[in-house]
Design an enzyme around this catalytic site. Structure first.
Site, PDB file in Angstrom:
ATOM      1  N   ARG B   7       0.889  -1.203   0.217  1.00  0.00           N
ATOM      2  CA  ARG B   7      -0.089  -0.052  -0.248  1.00  0.00           C
ATOM      3  C   ARG B   7       0.813   1.110   0.026  1.00  0.00           C
ATOM      4  O   ARG B   7       0.470   2.175  -0.624  1.00  0.00           O
ATOM      5  CB  ARG B   7      -1.002   0.044   1.160  1.00  0.00           C
ATOM      6  CG  ARG B   7      -0.452  -0.041   2.563  1.00  0.00           C
ATOM      7  CD  ARG B   7      -1.479  -0.516   3.645  1.00  0.00           C
ATOM      8  NE  ARG B   7      -0.891  -0.929   4.601  1.00  0.00           N
ATOM      9  CZ  ARG B   7      -1.061  -0.158   6.049  1.00  0.00           C
ATOM     10  NH1 ARG B   7      -1.735   0.949   6.018  1.00  0.00           N
ATOM     11  NH2 ARG B   7      -0.295  -0.634   6.913  1.00  0.00           N
ATOM     12  N   SER B  34      -4.565   5.337   5.881  1.00  0.00           N
ATOM     13  CA  SER B  34      -4.230   3.599   5.881  1.00  0.00           C
ATOM     14  C   SER B  34      -4.215   3.122   4.355  1.00  0.00           C
ATOM     15  O   SER B  34      -3.203   2.383   4.235  1.00  0.00           O
ATOM     16  CB  SER B  34      -5.344   3.108   6.464  1.00  0.00           C
ATOM     17  OG  SER B  34      -5.570   3.276   7.828  1.00  0.00           O
ATOM     18  N   GLU B  55     -19.362   5.055   1.224  1.00  0.00           N
ATOM     19  CA  GLU B  55     -18.602   4.086   0.313  1.00  0.00           C
ATOM     20  C   GLU B  55     -19.728   4.252  -1.200  1.00  0.00           C
ATOM     21  O   GLU B  55     -19.045   4.235  -2.151  1.00  0.00           O
ATOM     22  CB  GLU B  55     -18.260   2.733   0.429  1.00  0.00           C
ATOM     23  CG  GLU B  55     -17.294   2.593   1.594  1.00  0.00           C
ATOM     24  CD  GLU B  55     -17.789   2.851   3.082  1.00  0.00           C
ATOM     25  OE1 GLU B  55     -18.862   2.877   3.240  1.00  0.00           O
ATOM     26  OE2 GLU B  55     -16.977   2.887   3.854  1.00  0.00           O
ATOM     27  N   PHE B  80     -14.890  -3.057   3.199  1.00  0.00           N
ATOM     28  CA  PHE B  80     -15.957  -2.012   2.873  1.00  0.00           C
ATOM     29  C   PHE B  80     -16.380  -1.748   1.388  1.00  0.00           C
ATOM     30  O   PHE B  80     -17.490  -1.238   1.074  1.00  0.00           O
ATOM     31  CB  PHE B  80     -15.523  -0.642   3.653  1.00  0.00           C
ATOM     32  CG  PHE B  80     -15.086  -0.842   5.106  1.00  0.00           C
ATOM     33  CD1 PHE B  80     -15.810  -1.658   5.761  1.00  0.00           C
ATOM     34  CD2 PHE B  80     -13.901  -0.340   5.803  1.00  0.00           C
ATOM     35  CE1 PHE B  80     -15.612  -1.913   7.227  1.00  0.00           C
ATOM     36  CE2 PHE B  80     -13.450  -0.491   6.871  1.00  0.00           C
ATOM     37  CZ  PHE B  80     -14.277  -1.254   7.771  1.00  0.00           C
ATOM     38  N   HIS B 105      -5.830  -3.855   2.895  1.00  0.00           N
ATOM     39  CA  HIS B 105      -6.276  -4.524   3.957  1.00  0.00           C
ATOM     40  C   HIS B 105      -7.337  -5.890   3.848  1.00  0.00           C
ATOM     41  O   HIS B 105      -8.091  -6.163   4.421  1.00  0.00           O
ATOM     42  CB  HIS B 105      -7.044  -3.755   5.174  1.00  0.00           C
ATOM     43  CG  HIS B 105      -6.123  -2.592   5.609  1.00  0.00           C
ATOM     44  ND1 HIS B 105      -5.532  -1.772   4.976  1.00  0.00           N
ATOM     45  CD2 HIS B 105      -5.469  -2.626   6.843  1.00  0.00           C
ATOM     46  CE1 HIS B 105      -4.804  -0.984   5.623  1.00  0.00           C
ATOM     47  NE2 HIS B 105      -4.870  -1.425   6.914  1.00  0.00           N
ATOM     48  N   ASP B 113      -7.069  -6.686  13.974  1.00  0.00           N
ATOM     49  CA  ASP B 113      -8.476  -6.220  13.913  1.00  0.00           C
ATOM     50  C   ASP B 113      -9.654  -7.366  13.603  1.00  0.00           C
ATOM     51  O   ASP B 113     -10.654  -6.974  13.877  1.00  0.00           O
ATOM     52  CB  ASP B 113      -8.542  -5.240  12.718  1.00  0.00           C
ATOM     53  CG  ASP B 113      -8.127  -3.892  12.913  1.00  0.00           C
ATOM     54  OD1 ASP B 113      -7.947  -3.623  14.359  1.00  0.00           O
ATOM     55  OD2 ASP B 113      -8.086  -3.161  12.195  1.00  0.00           O
ATOM     56  N   ARG B 164      -2.589  -5.146   4.319  1.00  0.00           N
ATOM     57  CA  ARG B 164      -2.056  -4.251   5.435  1.00  0.00           C
ATOM     58  C   ARG B 164      -0.561  -4.591   5.610  1.00  0.00           C
ATOM     59  O   ARG B 164       0.200  -3.706   5.745  1.00  0.00           O
ATOM     60  CB  ARG B 164      -2.827  -4.520   6.556  1.00  0.00           C
ATOM     61  CG  ARG B 164      -2.305  -3.560   7.703  1.00  0.00           C
ATOM     62  CD  ARG B 164      -3.260  -3.899   8.909  1.00  0.00           C
ATOM     63  NE  ARG B 164      -2.720  -4.992   9.692  1.00  0.00           N
ATOM     64  CZ  ARG B 164      -1.799  -4.990  10.639  1.00  0.00           C
ATOM     65  NH1 ARG B 164      -1.180  -3.884  10.868  1.00  0.00           N
ATOM     66  NH2 ARG B 164      -1.357  -6.066  11.171  1.00  0.00           N
TER      67      ARG B 164
END
Lengths: 276, 318
Positions: B7, B34, B55, B80, B105, B113, B164
């Site tokens: 990322r 992020s 979104e 998401f 992620h 998480d 991630r």
């Protein structure tokens, strides 16, 4: 284009409404109610207010309209055909396998800016077009027509937030407030009694009009185009099925064509002004 | 092996290309620090739209921007973006606009998480969409090349799945990504391990162990899931007779399913699938989770060895 008279606009909208009835009757399916309710708004936009040229449907400077309530495809297709984007004969192909005139609004049809049909998305597409217009310092205006049932989609309110954040004064949302949705009356299905206040509190300039009164539609659209600093929301109070007596305010005709030849002919007679 | 962040690479590349390609616009949904699109946003604030935690609005606006001639990159966490399936289907894929959804992620390497954020169904969901192309870069070098490709030659909707965690660097610096083209990292004749994402680096370790046990394993990086490198899959089937697929994703509807579809249509051979087996993830350190879900190097060796030693259940009909 030259400023067209209100009398001429009324004649055009009667034509659009007749084409709508012919299309859904020929297809034996489709959505007449919400097409008839927006016929006057579409007429004012496409025949007077929008900067468009049927010969140059891809002109980067053209105004854009996204029909977020994509089930009102007969209304938009008829408007585009009569405006000259494609031959009126094509309308008879509506919902048929040999035609591009998909049941819900389809971008393959000349003049259509975006395919729509699932509610709550077209307004977001219009936000993207308005953002691009700002970025490119273009002067075009973006219109989105949404339904009042559609206001129940949360994504519509996400787009209201975005329109406010980016001060999209090059964008106007027109609400077709016809008070009817598929299952019944909007007030019964999911009441939203303070639409003016709700949208205004999201940071939009709100104008409420009679969506069948040409002077009011013209005045609201011209105000919206010239308003600076925030996007405009035109709350157009309309009648679902407007112009066909048995369809008016009748949820049945949200998504059903005339039931038989008698209904069909009666609708066309009424729209021609031949019925007392 | 050194590891690098995919990322971070995405963010840097986007910023670099942003100064050359003024038509690039970037959208995010409150996760730009992020997903690493924030660096583009800082450099080109006019062309960066933080749509908030909205979104659906982000995806439809991406369609409008793309319809107006912009090269669109939209980012959020993979999980998401899934709530916008219908926006992707209708606003993006049905309109067939050039918009790139580079998500981060993804998979169980979200780690601590936990299950809510560890999506392992996304590749299947996205690959099922008409017009959507799906890419899972294996390392930072491939990530950079994928982004370059999308800016220079990309068209239509694209889904790019990033992580991630930092992943081991496997490609040569001059590697160039091409859709539908896999890379064979290691040749072998007894069995083929076809991998996606970080699992390819595990497969290389597993191949080393297998070599010690007299089994010659081919290792393929299948980063382009759609279009997929059908030729490489069939060649593996013909050359090695047995295939193991490894993915940080559900074995249903992901890489394993697609490989099985291809061989069953043209050259049926045994395919053993290693990945998440119809389950959610859980909290833990990323690298512990591979052991927990039986997707680690040892499991890979065991699966490949069993698969290799097992008698064929059926003769190939070709």
């Amino acid at each position: 284009m030259e400023q067209i008279s209100v009398g001429d606009l009324k004649g055009i909208s009667a034509q659009i409404r007749k084409r709508v009835i012919e299309m859904v009757y020929s297809a034996k399916s489709g959505h007449p109610g919400g097409s008839l309710s927006i016929a006057d708004v579409l007429t004012v936009l496409y025949f007077r207010e929008m900067n468009i040229d049927p010969l140059k449907p891809d002109d980067p400077d053209r105004d854009r309209l996204v029909l977020s309530k994509g089930h009102a495809s007969p209304g938009l297709y008829a408007t585009l055909a009569i405006r000259g984007f494609f031959p009126e004969e094509y309308l008879s192909g509506f919902r048929k396998i040999s035609s591009k005139l998909e049941g819900h609004v389809h971008r393959g049809v000349p003049g259509v800016e975006a395919s729509t049909g699932s509610l709550g998305q077209g307004i977001g597409i219009a936000v993207g077009m308005a953002l691009a217009g700002k970025l490119d310092r273009k002067t075009y205006h973006v219109y989105a027509i949404i339904g009042d049932g559609e206001l129940q989609e949360g994504s519509v309110w996400e787009s209201f937030m975005a329109g406010h954040k980016y001060s999209l004064d090059n964008m106007t949302v027109i609400l077709d407030r016809n008070r009817v949705q598929l299952d019944g009356f909007t007030n019964d299905i999911m009441p939203q009694n303070n639409i003016r206040e709700m949208v205004s509190s999201f940071g939009w300039e709100v104008i409420e009009i009679d969506g069948h009164n040409y002077e009011e539609i013209i005045g609201a659209v011209e105000n919206a185009k010239n308003f600076k600093g925030k996007p405009t929301f035109i709350l157009a109070n309309t009648v679902k099925g407007k112009g066909v007596s048995y369809m008016e305010n009748n949820p049945k005709y949200h998504g059903s064509p005339p039931a038989n030849d008698d209904e069909y002919e009666r609708a066309l007679r009424e729209l021609s002004g031949d019925v007392p | 092996m050194t590891s690098e962040s995919l990322r971070d690479t995405y963010g840097e590349e986007l910023k670099k290309l942003g100064s050359i390609h003024k038509e690039i616009v970037v959208l995010d949904a409150d996760l730009s620090s992020s997903t690493k699109t924030a660096s583009f946003g800082k450099e080109f604030p006019d062309r960066f739209f933080n749509m908030g935690i909205s979104e659906q609005s982000m995806v439809s606006a991406a369609a409008g921007l793309a319809l107006s001639g912009k090269k669109v990159f939209a980012s959020t966490f993979a999980v998401f973006l899934m709530r916008t399936y219908e926006q992707l289907r209708q606003s993006i894929c049905y309109n067939n606009v050039s918009a790139n959804f580079v998500v981060t992620h993804a998979g169980i390497t979200v780690g601590e998480d936990g299950a809510t954020h560890q999506i392992v169904e996304d590749v299947g969901i996205m690959a099922g969409l008409p017009n959507m192309k799906v890419t899972v870069p294996v390392d930072s070098i491939e990530t950079r090349s994928v982004i370059d490709y999308l800016v220079e030659k990309g068209s239509g909707p694209n889904y790019v799945r990033l992580s991630r965690e930092k992943f081991p660097v496997l490609n040569e610096p001059d590697y160039q990504f091409r859709p539908g083209k896999s890379v064979t990292f290691l040749d072998g004749s007894d069995i083929t391990i076809i991998g996606m994402g970080v699992m390819v680096s595990f497969a290389l370790k597993a191949a080393e162990v297998l070599r010690g046990r007299g089994i010659s394993a081919r290792v393929i990086n299948m980063s382009s899931i759609k279009p997929i490198d059908r030729g490489a899959v069939l060649k593996a089937a013909r050359d090695t007779g047995k295939i193991v697929t490894v993915e940080e994703h559900s074995i249903y509807n992901g890489l394993g399913s697609r490989v099985a579809e291809i061989v069953s249509e043209e050259y049926p051979v045994k395919v053993a699938r290693l990945g998440m087996n119809d389950s959610f993830g859980k909290s833990g350190k990323s690298w512990e989770l591979f052991e927990y879900f039986h997707m680690g190097v040892d499991d890979m060796v065991k699966t490949a060895e069993t698969c290799f030693r097992e008698e064929p259940k059926y003769e190939n009909i070709s």
